[in-house]
Design an enzyme around this catalytic site. Structure first.
Site, short mmCIF file in Angstrom:
data_model
loop_
_atom_site.label_atom_id
_atom_site.label_comp_id
_atom_site.label_asym_id
_atom_site.label_seq_id
_atom_site.Cartn_x
_atom_site.Cartn_y
_atom_site.Cartn_z
CE LYS A 89 -0.75 -1.51 8.81
NZ LYS A 89 -1.54 0.54 8.40
CE LYS A 116 5.42 1.79 8.54
NZ LYS A 116 4.61 2.74 7.99
CE LYS A 145 -0.55 8.32 9.55
NZ LYS A 145 -1.22 7.41 8.83
P1 ATP Z 1 0.21 2.92 9.48
O1 ATP Z 1 2.04 2.67 10.34
O2 ATP Z 1 -0.05 2.44 10.94
O3 ATP Z 1 -0.03 1.52 8.61
P2 ATP Z 1 1.64 4.92 8.63
O4 ATP Z 1 2.49 5.61 9.66
O5 ATP Z 1 2.64 3.83 7.41
O6 ATP Z 1 0.64 3.79 9.68
P3 ATP Z 1 0.33 5.64 6.42
O7 ATP Z 1 -1.11 6.81 6.51
O8 ATP Z 1 -0.11 4.21 6.17
O9 ATP Z 1 1.41 6.18 8.23
O10 ATP Z 1 1.37 6.17 5.52
C1 ATP Z 1 1.09 7.59 4.85
C2 ATP Z 1 2.68 7.34 3.87
O11 ATP Z 1 3.83 8.51 4.92
C3 ATP Z 1 2.95 6.46 3.35
O12 ATP Z 1 3.45 6.61 2.16
C4 ATP Z 1 4.24 5.13 3.73
O13 ATP Z 1 5.01 5.03 3.27
C5 ATP Z 1 4.31 7.18 4.17
N1 ATP Z 1 5.58 6.98 5.44
C6 ATP Z 1 4.33 6.14 6.90
N2 ATP Z 1 5.57 6.21 7.87
C7 ATP Z 1 7.23 5.94 7.42
C8 ATP Z 1 8.20 6.22 8.29
N3 ATP Z 1 8.41 5.61 9.23
N4 ATP Z 1 9.62 6.54 7.15
C9 ATP Z 1 8.73 7.11 6.01
N5 ATP Z 1 7.69 6.92 5.35
C10 ATP Z 1 7.27 6.23 6.12
#
Ligand code: ATP
Ligand code: LTN
Length: 324
Positions: free
Chosen positions: A110, A192, A195
């Site tokens: 990040k 991955k 969001k």
């Molecule tokens: P960002 O990528 O912007 O940090 P994010 O998509 O990871 O956001 P979070 O709110 O940080 O979203 O994650 C919430 C939960 O979802 C966490 O437990 C994280 O591990 C899980 N998660 C996020 N993206 C994935 C993914 N692509 N596959 C599996 N689990 C995920």
């Protein structure tokens, strides 16, 4: 068992969040004491729009409820409504080496992405997350693969605190799905699904059937036409097979057999149909909650007052142990 987990109210909640995390919560809620948080203080560690933060918080709450999490059985609340999270985070900061925070993969990624806006909050993010977890004497933290390192650090912080100030915190551990712990981006299947990336990289839970069809049709696939699971050589189709398997409850082997001799296009059409069907409740219920936002406010207020009681009990112990 005591369970705690949370999702940030940033961007659109996507399929990765749902399949890897919310589905685990649904399995856990009947037999455990669960707390599901909307972690708004984490979401503001990268640039964000203050005007839409409250709307995003409500959107995440609507997703929790639509997915089937019970606000009676579980505690559902917004992190910033329970001030003890910041108090404990500050105290834990005093026993956390900076080096531990600097080596966190998420911090490195990040801070590279937001190179002009690397705030101290981004570095200290895992300490606030440790506070979230430890305040509730959590035993199990269901998360996606990318958060495992942060849960391990929370465990290490708890161990260090207990060793220095006496037994105060339960040592938490992460719970990660065997399949689907890391759902990949549709356009770059070696990264991955996230969001904060462009909309075409991920399926949002409120996407319309047209958006879903378009995104799946243009998802990156690999050379060849065979529907075979091989994440190293065929990351694109392997990711789509994983998504299909989690939604249809069929094993990847069964899917490979079912689609033998068929091409990517046919598989993608079937997957799009499956997604449209599975995400329909989210689209329908969203408008229901939008019409009556007071329902969500009430659930979150009730959740915050239940959470606060537990958090205050822990903080009394912590202050005493630290001589405050
Ligand atoms: P960002 O990528 O912007 O940090 P994010 O998509 O990871 O956001 P979070 O709110 O940080 O979203 O994650 C919430 C939960 O979802 C966490 O437990 C994280 O591990 C899980 N998660 C996020 N993206 C994935 C993914 N692509 N596959 C599996 N689990 C995920
Ligand atoms: N950092 C997590 C969100 C989060 C969390 C938590 C998850 C904040 N506090 C406590 C589990 C337990 C993320 O998903 N990015």
């Amino acid at each position: 068992m005591k369970i705690f987990s949370g999702i940030q109210p940033s961007g659109e909640i996507h399929l990765g969040n749902y399949l890897a995390v919310i589905k685990q919560w649904l399995d856990l809620q009947s037999k455990n004491d669960c707390i599901f948080c909307i972690v708004d203080w984490h979401a503001i560690t990268v640039p964000y729009d203050p005007k839409i933060l409250q709307q995003k918080i409500k959107e995440v709450a609507a997703i929790y409820l639509t997915a089937g999490l019970s606000p009676k059985k579980n505690i559902i609340f917004t992190q910033s409504a329970v001030k003890e999270h910041t108090e404990l985070a500050w105290l834990l900061n005093t026993i956390t080496p900076i080096g531990d925070l600097q080596r966190m993969t998420q911090f490195k990624e990040k801070s590279a992405k937001h190179i002009k806006n690397v705030c101290a909050g981004l570095l200290n993010y895992p300490v606030l997350m440790a506070a979230d977890i430890l305040l509730y004497q959590t035993e199990v933290v269901p998360v996606g693969q990318d958060q495992k390192q942060h849960v391990e650090l929370a465990r290490e912080i708890a161990r260090r605190f207990n060793a220095r100030f006496g037994d105060t915190f339960t040592l938490p551990q992460a719970r990660i799905m065997k399949i689907g712990a890391k759902i990949m981006s549709l356009t770059e299947p070696t990264k991955k699904m996230s969001k904060s990336d462009k909309p075409e990289t991920c399926i949002g839970l409120f996407d319309t059937p047209e958006q879903i069809k378009k995104k799946i049709a243009s998802a990156t696939t690999d050379s060849g036409q065979e529907i075979k699971y091989n994440p190293n050589e065929k990351p694109g189709i392997s990711n789509l097979l994983t998504i299909h398997s989690l939604l249809s409850n069929k094993t990847i082997k069964d899917l490979e057999n079912e689609f033998t001799g068929q091409n990517y296009q046919t598989f993608k059409q079937k997957l799009a149909e499956l997604l449209i069907e599975n995400l329909e409740p989210f689209r329908n219920k969203k408008s229901e909650f939008e019409k009556n936002p007071a329902i969500i406010d009430k659930i979150l207020a009730n959740g915050a007052s239940r959470a606060e009681k537990i958090a205050q009990e822990t903080m009394e112990k912590v202050r005493l142990a630290m001589g405050l």
